[in-house]
Write an enzyme that holds these catalytic residues in place. Structure first.
Site, PDB file in Angstrom:
ATOM      1  N   HIS A  71       0.847  -1.198   0.000  1.00  0.00           N
ATOM      2  CA  HIS A  71       0.000   0.000   0.000  1.00  0.00           C
ATOM      3  C   HIS A  71       0.877   1.242   0.000  1.00  0.00           C
ATOM      4  CE1 HIS A  71       0.634   0.993   4.356  1.00  0.00           C
ATOM      5  NE2 HIS A  71       0.684  -0.314   4.517  1.00  0.00           N
ATOM      6  N   ASP A  73      -0.586   4.283   0.676  1.00  0.00           N
ATOM      7  CA  ASP A  73      -1.145   5.284   1.592  1.00  0.00           C
ATOM      8  C   ASP A  73      -0.411   5.206   2.936  1.00  0.00           C
ATOM      9  OD1 ASP A  73      -2.421   2.743   2.022  1.00  0.00           O
ATOM     10  OD2 ASP A  73      -3.956   3.713   3.235  1.00  0.00           O
ATOM     11  N   ASP A 104       6.598   1.827   6.622  1.00  0.00           N
ATOM     12  CA  ASP A 104       5.223   1.315   6.457  1.00  0.00           C
ATOM     13  C   ASP A 104       4.492   2.105   5.401  1.00  0.00           C
ATOM     14  OD1 ASP A 104       2.803   0.079   6.768  1.00  0.00           O
ATOM     15  OD2 ASP A 104       2.315   1.027   8.668  1.00  0.00           O
ATOM     16  N   GLU A 139      -5.168   1.086   2.769  1.00  0.00           N
ATOM     17  CA  GLU A 139      -4.890   0.038   3.751  1.00  0.00           C
ATOM     18  C   GLU A 139      -4.980   0.575   5.156  1.00  0.00           C
ATOM     19  OE1 GLU A 139      -2.915  -2.759   6.390  1.00  0.00           O
ATOM     20  OE2 GLU A 139      -2.328  -0.696   6.020  1.00  0.00           O
ATOM     21  N   GLU A 140      -4.513   1.819   5.359  1.00  0.00           N
ATOM     22  CA  GLU A 140      -4.367   2.336   6.716  1.00  0.00           C
ATOM     23  C   GLU A 140      -5.693   2.762   7.345  1.00  0.00           C
ATOM     24  OE1 GLU A 140      -1.897   1.958   8.419  1.00  0.00           O
ATOM     25  OE2 GLU A 140      -0.052   2.099   7.271  1.00  0.00           O
ATOM     26  N   GLU A 168       5.023  -5.581   4.092  1.00  0.00           N
ATOM     27  CA  GLU A 168       4.775  -4.852   5.348  1.00  0.00           C
ATOM     28  C   GLU A 168       5.993  -5.010   6.264  1.00  0.00           C
ATOM     29  OE1 GLU A 168       2.445  -2.880   6.340  1.00  0.00           O
ATOM     30  OE2 GLU A 168       0.593  -3.366   5.274  1.00  0.00           O
ATOM     31  N   HIS A 357       4.297   4.464  12.094  1.00  0.00           N
ATOM     32  CA  HIS A 357       3.235   5.322  12.643  1.00  0.00           C
ATOM     33  C   HIS A 357       3.766   6.321  13.672  1.00  0.00           C
ATOM     34  CE1 HIS A 357      -0.319   2.481  11.402  1.00  0.00           C
ATOM     35  NE2 HIS A 357       0.690   2.422  10.542  1.00  0.00           N
TER      36      HIS A 357
HETATM   37 ZN   LIG Z   1       1.341  -1.006   6.412  1.00  0.00          ZN
END
Ligand SMILES: [Zn+2]
Length: 384
Positions: A71, A73, A104, A139-140, A168, A357
């Protein structure tokens, strides 16, 4: 070698906080088109959610077909002034690439693309079988206009996948320490207990649901759901809130409810799990307590890619580059692998997840070089 670092920087400089794409898929589309891929961009919609861009790119027509999923995003940067560099600057400092998505998982995608381009260059521009990229921008957040729909869209066009690598950030401490080969399922519900409202001074005319729901919570929490399995830790039921919605101190409330979530392993299916919990509830209620559970819809089923030739090949590629034998793990939360597992065996292997994150998310440049070589080693072995 094709340069993973510069691809990752170009991706990070697109502030693609879900649902924005901000040019991220365009970066991949032009690289892959130049390398001879057939690239398709698809937008999915659903009432009440933002439209999302997705990308599917394939080279080759023969089997076997390996797909790299991911992903583009990212989660929001948080307080941008707290970052050592701009959250979308893609700056490199002291051997680390900084920016939201560095681990990520724009960094992981960049390593996959770099490894594939390098492999193609060494093999006259075409693989022995087929290689594809299955990249989503959803995805997030809610994950409804992303991988789940992209897989269905591809299947309707006759696309089949033999194996998938999802990039991932699977490693815990150092690169090479962990491959994710499965994930637990997730199932949420609400336990409702019926009482009878009344005056607190006349309890014999009321039925208080508070002690009752307390007993039921203890009963459902205390007994283990299983002892774990060969590849999974024990399943767990966790209550997350209890409520009666009562503002008055002189009223016995008429009802009580409690929310819970279960993370479950391959001893159960969603259906067998619900049956087990409802049976336990029935026993705990006896003839006296009136209670029921409302189950929430869930698209997070448990899955496992059993150890075999495909995991062996990934382990060998990781060992060759890092000298480490990775653990085959099923811990952690859910990912898009839960959707991919319905179509083909999937493993997750990417960068080290420690800063994902967080403020100052960053990827070690040397890890990115290693990951690129690992993916390259996977391709060599896969098409041997
Ligand atoms: Zn991820």
């Amino acid at each position: 070698m094709a340069d993973a670092l510069s691809i990752a920087r170009d991706l990070i400089r697109c502030p693609s906080v879900t649902p924005a794409d901000a040019g991220a898929l365009g970066v991949l589309a032009s690289l892959l088109k130049d390398a001879g891929f057939e690239v398709q961009r698809v937008t999915f919609s659903e009432p009440g959610t933002a439209d999302i861009d997705n990308l599917y790119a394939r080279i080759g027509t023969a089997a076997p077909h390996i797909t790299f999923a991911g992903h583009t995003d990212v989660v929001p940067p948080g307080d941008e002034s707290a970052w050592s560099t701009g959250a979308f600057s893609g700056d490199v400092k002291d051997g680390y690439l900084y920016g939201r998505g560095a681990v990520d998982m724009k960094g992981g995608i960049a390593c996959g693309v770099a490894a594939v381009l390098d492999y193609l260059r060494d093999h006259g521009g075409t693989p022995k079988g087929s290689i594809s990229f299955l990249i989503t921008g959803d995805e997030e957040a809610v994950s409804v206009n992303g991988t789940v729909k992209l897989l269905k869209w591809a299947a309707e066009r006759g696309e089949t996948f033999d194996h998938c690598v999802l990039g991932e950030p699977s490693n815990q401490e150092v690169i090479g320490d962990c491959i994710k080969v499965g994930r637990r399922g997730s199932q949420s519900g609400t336990l409702h207990v019926e009482g009878r409202q009344g005056h607190v001074a006349y309890p014999h005319r009321a039925s208080n649901p508070v002690p009752d729901i307390s007993r039921l919570i203890v009963a459902l929490s205390d007994d283990p759901l299983d002892q774990g399995s060969a590849q999974f830790q024990p399943s767990n039921l966790e209550f997350t809130s209890v409520d009666v919605g009562n503002a008055a101190g002189n009223v016995i409330p008429g009802k009580a409810w409690a929310k819970f979530n279960i993370r479950y392993n391959d001893c159960h299916t969603q259906d067998s799990l619900r049956v087990l919990v409802e049976e336990r509830l029935k026993t705990a209620c006896g003839n006296r307590i009136r209670a029921h559970i409302d189950w929430e819809p869930s698209n997070s089923n448990v899955f496992l890619t059993r150890p075999g030739p495909f995991t062996d090949l990934a382990v060998a590629a990781i060992e060759e580059v890092t000298g480490r034998k990775p653990e085959l793990s099923t811990t952690g939360g859910t990912s898009d692998a839960r959707f991919i597992s319905s179509y083909c065996p999937v493993i997750e292997f990417g960068l080290v997840g420690q800063t994902m994150h967080q403020i100052d998310e960053r990827a070690s440049v040397s890890d990115m070089e290693k990951l690129t070589r690992i993916y390259r080693g996977v391709l060599n072995r896969y098409f041997e």
